[in-house]
Motif scaffolding. Structure first.
Motif, short mmCIF file in Angstrom:
data_model
loop_
_atom_site.label_atom_id
_atom_site.label_comp_id
_atom_site.label_asym_id
_atom_site.label_seq_id
_atom_site.Cartn_x
_atom_site.Cartn_y
_atom_site.Cartn_z
N VAL B 27 0.67 -1.10 -0.19
CA VAL B 27 0.19 -0.16 0.18
C VAL B 27 0.77 1.21 -0.18
N PHE B 30 -0.65 4.62 -1.70
CA PHE B 30 -1.40 5.21 -0.71
C PHE B 30 -0.71 5.93 0.55
N LEU B 31 0.17 5.29 1.06
CA LEU B 31 0.96 5.94 2.08
C LEU B 31 1.83 7.18 1.82
N PHE B 33 0.80 9.28 -0.44
CA PHE B 33 -0.02 10.53 -0.38
C PHE B 33 -0.47 10.83 1.05
N LEU B 34 -0.67 9.86 2.02
CA LEU B 34 -1.00 10.15 3.49
C LEU B 34 0.22 10.93 3.90
N LEU B 36 2.40 12.84 2.40
CA LEU B 36 2.25 14.20 1.84
C LEU B 36 1.52 15.09 2.51
N LEU B 37 0.29 14.57 2.84
CA LEU B 37 -0.93 15.04 3.67
C LEU B 37 -0.33 15.61 4.94
N VAL B 38 0.05 14.65 5.56
CA VAL B 38 0.47 14.76 6.89
C VAL B 38 1.49 15.68 7.09
N LEU B 40 2.25 18.08 5.02
CA LEU B 40 1.46 19.49 4.83
C LEU B 40 0.80 20.13 6.17
N LEU B 41 0.06 18.98 6.76
CA LEU B 41 -0.63 19.50 8.04
C LEU B 41 0.47 19.97 9.13
N LYS B 44 1.60 23.28 8.11
CA LYS B 44 0.81 24.37 8.44
C LYS B 44 0.62 24.64 10.11
N LEU B 45 0.81 23.51 11.02
CA LEU B 45 0.68 23.89 12.25
C LEU B 45 1.88 24.44 12.93
N LYS B 48 6.28 29.53 10.97
CA LYS B 48 7.42 29.48 9.82
C LYS B 48 8.64 30.33 10.43
N PHE B 136 -5.38 1.86 -7.26
CA PHE B 136 -6.01 2.57 -6.36
C PHE B 136 -7.48 2.40 -6.04
N PHE B 137 -8.18 1.73 -7.15
CA PHE B 137 -9.68 1.34 -6.96
C PHE B 137 -9.72 -0.16 -6.99
#
Lengths: 153, 425
Positions: B27, B30-31, B33-34, B36-38, B40-41, B44-45, B48, B136-137
């Motif tokens: 997987v 999928f990981l 992308f996960l 990448l999103l984490v 980014l999170l 953001k948190l 800077k 992915f599907f």
């Protein structure tokens, strides 16, 4: 002045591209759910899907980089971005779960119900990511020229 | 957690990591992308910049020091991007697996091997070796008939073995499988596991929909505590069973095919394949390569013609197989019972009359290293028996479990063509 125009152009073009790719992805996906046939077209569709996800993430990054969070409207967009990140993560996890469990499905009464539930999970995950991505891109485009929302305005 | 998963995928240092590696590589798309999103999170948190603490000058008044960039943001970004790149590697290496598979097929069947497959048969097969969409599907659920839990051998009231039969729905169109038989032997380290588990379910249905009669069977398992106890294992298959017993059980099943199952399912006994993964891969190789060996005489039906074997990440060395808690698998020791250890080492069982083999092997398999399957392949090539090795970079043990992952898609593409071509010989 020139330095501020470039990021604005990049964000602007990324949003349009994202909308286009997400719409394509959603259309392809709905077609596949209705007519599930294996075809070489799926290769192209798969690439478009990955590009649309990457474009969505790029917009999230650019918005975060240039957004003025001290601005009221900018702050509101910032919250939408947080919601989208969480939704994106949940969407991917839903898709993963659906695929994982569908490898263990048998054909039978109960399993048919499970198959439907998993298909719905897959649909929500995939369509949701696309629709939310379109919404974020449109929202960004609507605010991109508004004074004070982005640091390049 | 992403760092732990990624390290497990590359270098599983403990048994837990080895088990994690079975899932993570499948997987990784999928990981990434996960991660990448984490990342980014986190960015953001994380602010800077952060101002340094005020410092008092010699006169006593505070001196405003310049604001400095937040190093943590950079570290988070670097780690996140690093995880993304590493988790993209299994996908990126897919073309290498395809090129390698093409080379293997060309070596055995010639450069124009695809000419052996008519267009109407090709229409049943996967059109390409890999596509991102199916990754992915997933694949749609194949349609076939399934008969479950049919008893084929009873030792006593508490010990008996069942099988599941997957067979095609009635159709007027000729199917590629031509009612050829596939005997599936599950894995589980000879101590656990069950028929129709994990991906075997989907694969069984897929092959049945193509016209194969798939028999997924239980057999006796050695009843010892094991790390694999987490795998669902029915109590009625456990006992003090040795490898000899397991071969006897599988052999008994082949006799049941001859006696009644071939007629019941309209199965073609002249075209039989044996397929299994891990411990099932070992037994596949032992049964397939030992089918005509005098050591196993009397075990198997003589009415079946074995057209090919498909050992997936198989164990080879019997000394290792029957070691530790599993020393009961072979009576005696290599010194006191050398013949048994030799006959349960598939690479030593090979002869020129053996059927061809298609191997699935993950190059990152720390549970059953590639040296096992390579030893069997080499032994087969030494006696001019066709052996096709499909190797997958970054794949761990049993990395065909999720049939739509990048390893399993390539595997499935070549498996269905191998099965079809070998029927013709």
């Amino acid at each position: 002045m020139y330095g501020k125009e470039v990021p604005k152009k990049i964000l602007n073009n990324s949003c349009f591209l994202s909308i286009f790719l997400n719409i394509l992805t959603i259309c392809f996906g709905i077609s596949y759910f209705i007519i599930s046939i294996q075809s070489i077209l799926l290769d192209i569709f798969g690439v478009i899907l990955v590009l649309s996800w990457l474009m969505n993430i790029l917009i999230l990054y650019l918005d975060d980089k240039y957004l003025n969070k001290n601005n009221e409207i900018g702050n509101s967009l910032n919250h939408i971005m947080y919601y989208y990140i969480f939704f994106f993560i949940i969407g991917i996890l839903l898709i993963m779960l659906s695929i994982f469990i569908s490898n263990f499905l048998l054909i039978g009464d109960f399993s048919l119900i499970l198959a439907v539930i998993l298909d719905i999970d897959l649909f929500i995950g995939f369509i949701g990511i696309g629709i939310f991505g379109i919404y974020l891109a449109i929202k960004t485009l609507s605010l991109i020229d508004r004074r004070g929302v982005f640091s390049f305005e | 957690m992403g760092i732990i998963f990624t390290i497990s995928m590359l270098y599983p240092l403990t048994m837990i990591a080895v088990i994690l590696a079975v899932g993570v590589a499948q997987v990784s798309g999928f990981l990434l992308f996960l991660y990448l999103l984490v990342t980014l999170l986190f960015l953001k948190l994380t602010p800077k910049t952060k101002p340094k603490k005020l410092k008092r000058t010699e006169e006593g008044s505070p001196e405003q020091l310049p604001i400095k960039r937040n190093i943590i943001r950079n570290v988070v970004a670097v780690i996140g991007l690093g995880l993304v790149i590493v988790n993209a590697l299994p996908l990126i290496c897919t073309p290498y697996a395809i090129i390698d598979a093409e080379t293997e097929f060309a070596e055995v069947y010639g450069d124009n091997w695809r000419d052996n497959i008519p267009n109407d048969v090709e229409s049943y097969f996967l059109p390409t070796q890999f596509n991102l969409f199916n990754y992915f599907f997933g694949f749609p659920q194949p349609d076939c008939n399934i008969d479950r839990d049919i008893q084929y051998l009873k030792i006593d009231d508490d010990t008996y073995f069942n099988f599941d039969a997957y067979y095609p729905k009635a159709t007027n169109r000729p199917l590629p499988g031509n009612n050829s038989i596939i005997i599936k032997i599950h894995g589980g380290a000879w101590v656990s596991g069950d028929k129709s588990e994990e991906d075997t379910l989907w694969i069984n249905k897929y092959l049945a929909a193509q016209g194969y009669i798939v028999f997924d069977i239980q057999y006796g398992l050695l009843n010892v505590p094991s790390l694999f106890d987490a795998l669902p294992t029915p109590e009625h298959v456990k006992g003090n069973f040795t490898l000899h017993d397991m071969v006897y059980h599988i052999g008994y099943f082949t006799k049941q095919i001859e006696a009644q199952l071939a007629d019941r399912y309209n199965a073609n006994m002249d075209s039989v394949f044996i397929m299994g993964g891990s411990a099932g891969g070992h037994l596949t190789a032992v049964v397939g390569l030992g089918y005509n060996d005098p050591y196993f005489a009397g075990n198997f039906s003589t009415a079946l013609t074995i057209k090919g074997i498909i050992p997936m990440y198989p164990a080879n060395d019997a000394e290792h197989v029957a070691s530790g808690d599993r020393d009961g698998l072979i009576p005696g020791t290599p010194e006191t019972n050398p013949l048994a250890y030799e006959k349960f080492t598939p690479s030593k069982l090979v002869d020129a009359n053996d059927p061809p083999a298609l191997f699935f092997q993950g190059l990152n398999d720390w549970m059953v290293p590639p040296s096992n399957s390579r030893a069997i392949e080499l032994a087969m090539e030494m006696v001019d028996v066709d052996a096709i090795m499909l190797e997958f970079p970054f794949a761990s043990h049993a990395n065909d479990y999720i049939t739509s992952n990048n390893f399993a898609q390539v595997w499935l593409y070549y498996l269905e063509r191998f099965l079809y071509i070998e029927q013709l010989f």
